[in-house]
Write a protein that holds these residues in place. Structure first.
Motif, mmCIF file in Angstrom:
data_model
loop_
_atom_site.group_PDB
_atom_site.id
_atom_site.type_symbol
_atom_site.label_atom_id
_atom_site.label_comp_id
_atom_site.label_asym_id
_atom_site.label_seq_id
_atom_site.Cartn_x
_atom_site.Cartn_y
_atom_site.Cartn_z
ATOM 1 N N LYS A 177 -9.620 -10.076 9.289
ATOM 2 C CA LYS A 177 -10.100 -11.456 9.197
ATOM 3 C C LYS A 177 -10.745 -11.701 7.854
ATOM 4 N N PHE A 178 -11.325 -10.670 7.296
ATOM 5 C CA PHE A 178 -11.998 -10.796 6.007
ATOM 6 C C PHE A 178 -11.355 -9.850 5.002
ATOM 7 N N THR A 179 -11.139 -10.331 3.800
ATOM 8 C CA THR A 179 -10.755 -9.465 2.703
ATOM 9 C C THR A 179 -12.016 -9.221 1.899
ATOM 10 N N ARG A 180 -12.525 -8.033 2.032
ATOM 11 C CA ARG A 180 -13.814 -7.717 1.439
ATOM 12 C C ARG A 180 -13.597 -6.698 0.342
ATOM 13 N N GLY A 181 -14.237 -6.833 -0.773
ATOM 14 C CA GLY A 181 -14.041 -5.859 -1.843
ATOM 15 C C GLY A 181 -15.123 -5.976 -2.878
ATOM 16 N N ARG A 182 -14.958 -5.218 -3.950
ATOM 17 C CA ARG A 182 -15.996 -5.206 -4.980
ATOM 18 C C ARG A 182 -16.019 -6.510 -5.757
ATOM 19 N N HIS A 183 -14.918 -7.249 -5.763
ATOM 20 C CA HIS A 183 -14.801 -8.369 -6.684
ATOM 21 C C HIS A 183 -14.595 -9.701 -5.978
ATOM 22 N N MET A 184 -14.673 -9.711 -4.653
ATOM 23 C CA MET A 184 -14.520 -10.975 -3.951
ATOM 24 C C MET A 184 -15.269 -10.900 -2.640
ATOM 25 N N ASP A 222 -1.069 3.264 8.446
ATOM 26 C CA ASP A 222 -1.785 2.621 9.552
ATOM 27 C C ASP A 222 -2.673 1.519 8.998
ATOM 28 N N ILE A 223 -2.482 0.290 9.485
ATOM 29 C CA ILE A 223 -3.230 -0.841 8.941
ATOM 30 C C ILE A 223 -4.730 -0.669 9.137
ATOM 31 N N ARG A 224 -5.126 0.126 10.128
ATOM 32 C CA ARG A 224 -6.560 0.351 10.359
ATOM 33 C C ARG A 224 -7.206 1.113 9.212
ATOM 34 N N LEU A 225 -6.406 1.842 8.452
ATOM 35 C CA LEU A 225 -6.945 2.609 7.332
ATOM 36 C C LEU A 225 -7.513 1.688 6.259
ATOM 37 N N GLN A 226 -6.914 0.516 6.084
ATOM 38 C CA GLN A 226 -7.352 -0.376 5.016
ATOM 39 C C GLN A 226 -8.794 -0.853 5.233
ATOM 40 N N SER A 227 -9.124 -1.276 6.454
ATOM 41 C CA SER A 227 -10.490 -1.737 6.717
ATOM 42 C C SER A 227 -11.490 -0.586 6.620
ATOM 43 N N LEU A 228 -11.059 0.623 7.002
ATOM 44 C CA LEU A 228 -11.932 1.789 6.854
ATOM 45 C C LEU A 228 -12.154 2.103 5.381
ATOM 46 N N LEU A 229 -11.123 1.989 4.576
ATOM 47 C CA LEU A 229 -11.236 2.270 3.147
ATOM 48 C C LEU A 229 -12.191 1.292 2.476
ATOM 49 N N VAL A 230 -12.124 0.026 2.860
ATOM 50 C CA VAL A 230 -13.043 -0.975 2.317
ATOM 51 C C VAL A 230 -14.483 -0.646 2.712
ATOM 52 N N CYS A 231 -14.671 -0.220 3.953
ATOM 53 C CA CYS A 231 -16.003 0.164 4.426
ATOM 54 C C CYS A 231 -16.545 1.347 3.623
ATOM 55 N N LEU A 232 -15.716 2.358 3.414
ATOM 56 C CA LEU A 232 -16.147 3.534 2.653
ATOM 57 C C LEU A 232 -16.475 3.178 1.202
ATOM 58 N N THR A 233 -15.746 2.225 0.651
ATOM 59 C CA THR A 233 -16.036 1.774 -0.715
ATOM 60 C C THR A 233 -17.452 1.203 -0.805
ATOM 61 N N THR A 234 -17.806 0.388 0.161
ATOM 62 C CA THR A 234 -19.138 -0.212 0.172
ATOM 63 C C THR A 234 -20.213 0.846 0.374
ATOM 64 N N ASP A 271 -10.186 -0.152 -5.856
ATOM 65 C CA ASP A 271 -11.612 -0.444 -5.706
ATOM 66 C C ASP A 271 -12.397 0.793 -5.305
ATOM 67 N N MET A 272 -11.791 1.650 -4.468
ATOM 68 C CA MET A 272 -12.459 2.881 -4.051
ATOM 69 C C MET A 272 -12.670 3.806 -5.234
ATOM 70 N N ILE A 273 -11.638 4.009 -6.048
ATOM 71 C CA ILE A 273 -11.770 4.879 -7.223
ATOM 72 C C ILE A 273 -12.773 4.288 -8.205
ATOM 73 N N SER A 274 -12.756 2.986 -8.345
ATOM 74 C CA SER A 274 -13.708 2.309 -9.225
ATOM 75 C C SER A 274 -15.137 2.514 -8.739
ATOM 76 N N ALA A 275 -15.352 2.370 -7.420
ATOM 77 C CA ALA A 275 -16.690 2.569 -6.856
ATOM 78 C C ALA A 275 -17.157 4.006 -7.036
ATOM 79 N N LEU A 276 -16.254 4.954 -6.835
ATOM 80 C CA LEU A 276 -16.615 6.357 -7.036
ATOM 81 C C LEU A 276 -16.989 6.630 -8.488
ATOM 82 N N THR A 277 -16.247 6.042 -9.416
ATOM 83 C CA THR A 277 -16.538 6.240 -10.835
ATOM 84 C C THR A 277 -17.894 5.649 -11.200
ATOM 85 N N GLU A 278 -18.167 4.460 -10.700
ATOM 86 C CA GLU A 278 -19.451 3.805 -10.998
ATOM 87 C C GLU A 278 -20.608 4.568 -10.353
#
Length: 438
Positions: A64-71, A300-312, A366-373
């Motif tokens: 429902k939400f596209t959540r990320g570092r830049h939006m 698995d589409i569920r991986l995408q929302s988990l990846l966004v969560c881990l990025t945060t 975004d995940m690699i970017s977050a890890l680098t930062e």
């Protein structure tokens, strides 16, 4: 529904609305309130009972939400008797249309809205008919933003009443009460004795997160996210219990509610930041997340929302996230590689292959970017001798602006913390970046 939407459209012109509609509020508002009651066929569809063990159909799992570092997340009016419903248009109803109209008109008329409306709401709140009571609770949520000043003297009593409704026997009453209370989150956290309401409310919401009703789970989880966002550091005294309820929710939630839970965890991370990186909290939260990470397939589409969560979480925990970096980086490389291969197939034979979806690509960047930062120069061992520089060269050429935005942000983070890794291709990066300025 079109008649209900007319009033929302009219509210877009406040001057005209005040001039022509104000004399008719006494007649209009009772009608809107009446139409906010569930229809019999709606009730039949929504009475799911204790359904927490029933799997969700795979086709219902769409973020429902596209959540990320830049939006940010999508915004908009979203009264909810089903927070986990992803297709808003197909679930639009006369009830929602009238509730949205009440919300929009409340923003126009503000305190003038209350004299003709509050007596009708009060009557329904006292009704033994749970459907009428439920519609009145919805109305209180709908007018929360526009009429908050005029409601001040009644709010202590109303909030106390609403907290009590979280124990109602009907799941639909609990569900709408979660939403309505979340609409008053700012007021609840602004009063001097905020713990008079906030403490018992958080306890009830956290308990409802593991309700046997998926609908109640969803509403409670979304309400907790709202209070996290408003409370920020004031949520910390409840953090241990909150995380333990999250862990219990992992054991109970089906696919749709897991996506909402990931978003709630991400909201918590954004609200309290580095506090979440303390060892005792990492030891509670990370094991169930990593267990999901290990069991989900790459497609698995569920991986995408988990990846966004881990990025945060990575952004919040910073260097405390380093123990988890290695496997996550390698999987992100794999996801990027899969996207690029699918893109080549599509370009060669567009009639034979589907255009690859960019969600996994953007989330991986975004995940690699977050890890680098977060890890700064400590990220270097995980990226050394990797295909990342060549991946970036290809991804930077993508026509999707969201993809390029994430890619350019990653270049910036790499240049800041591990410039030596991209030095061989830096001229190529600069050339592409220059082209995108114009």
């Amino acid at each position: 529904m079109e008649a209900g939407e007319f009033w929302s459209i009219l509210s877009e012109d406040p001057d005209s609305c005040n001039l022509h509609l104000k004399p008719y509020l006494n007649s209009l508002l009772p009608v809107l309130l009446e139409k906010m009651v569930y229809l019999p066929d709606e009730v039949e569809q929504l009475l799911d009972g204790d359904d927490w063990t029933v799997p969700d159909p795979p086709q219902s799992i769409r973020p429902k939400f596209t959540r990320g570092r830049h939006m940010g997340a999508r915004s908009g009016w979203d009264e909810t008797e089903d927070q986990s419903t992803y297709d808003e248009l197909s679930n639009w109803s006369l009830r929602k249309s009238c509730a949205a109209a009440m919300d929009n008109l409340g923003l126009v008329f503000q305190d003038d809205f209350l004299p003709p409306l509050l007596p009708a709401i009060d009557e329904r709140l006292k009704s033994e008919d749970w459907l009428k009571r439920e519609s009145a609770i919805l109305a209180l949520g709908a007018i929360a933003e526009g009429c908050i000043q005029g409601l001040q003297k009644w709010l202590p009593e109303l909030i106390r009443f609403l907290i009590g409704q979280l124990d109602h026997e009907k799941p639909l009453v609990k569900t709408i009460t979660c939403w309505t209370l979340s609409r008053y989150a700012s007021w609840i956290l602004s009063i001097p004795d905020r713990n008079a309401f906030f403490s018992p409310l958080m306890e009830r919401l956290l308990n409802l997160m593991v309700s046997p009703s998926k609908r109640v789970q969803s509403a409670a989880c979304s309400a907790v996210a709202t209070f996290e966002e408003v409370a920020k550091q004031e949520i910390i005294p409840y953090l241990d219990y909150t995380l333990k309820r999250f862990v219990l929710a992992f054991e109970r939630y089906q696919m749709k509610n897991l996506a909402i839970l990931y978003d709630t965890i991400a909201t918590l991370a954004e609200s309290i930041g580095s506090t979440l990186g303390q060892p005792e909290y990492i030891n509670i939260l990370m094991p169930p997340l990593l267990q999901r990470w290990d069991t989900l397939q790459d497609d698995d589409i569920r991986l995408q929302s988990l990846l966004v969560c881990l990025t945060t979480l990575c952004i919040a925990m910073r260097k405390q996230f380093q123990p988890f970096a290695g496997p996550i980086v390698q999987r992100c490389f794999r996801l990027i590689d899969v996207f690029l291969k699918k893109q080549i197939e599509y370009k060669r034979q567009p009639d034979s292959f589907d255009k690859p979806d960019t969600e996994f690509l953007v989330s991986s960047l975004d995940m690699i970017s977050a890890l680098t930062e977060s890890l700064e120069s400590d990220i270097e061992p995980y990226l050394r001798n990797s295909p990342l520089p060549s991946f970036i060269l290809e991804v930077c050429k993508d026509h999707d602006p969201e993809v390029r935005q994430s890619c350019f942000a990653l270049i910036g983070d790499l240049a800041k913390h591990v410039l030596s890794l991209i030095q061989p291709v830096l001229k190529d990066y600069i050339s592409i970046l220059t082209e995108n300025i114009y």
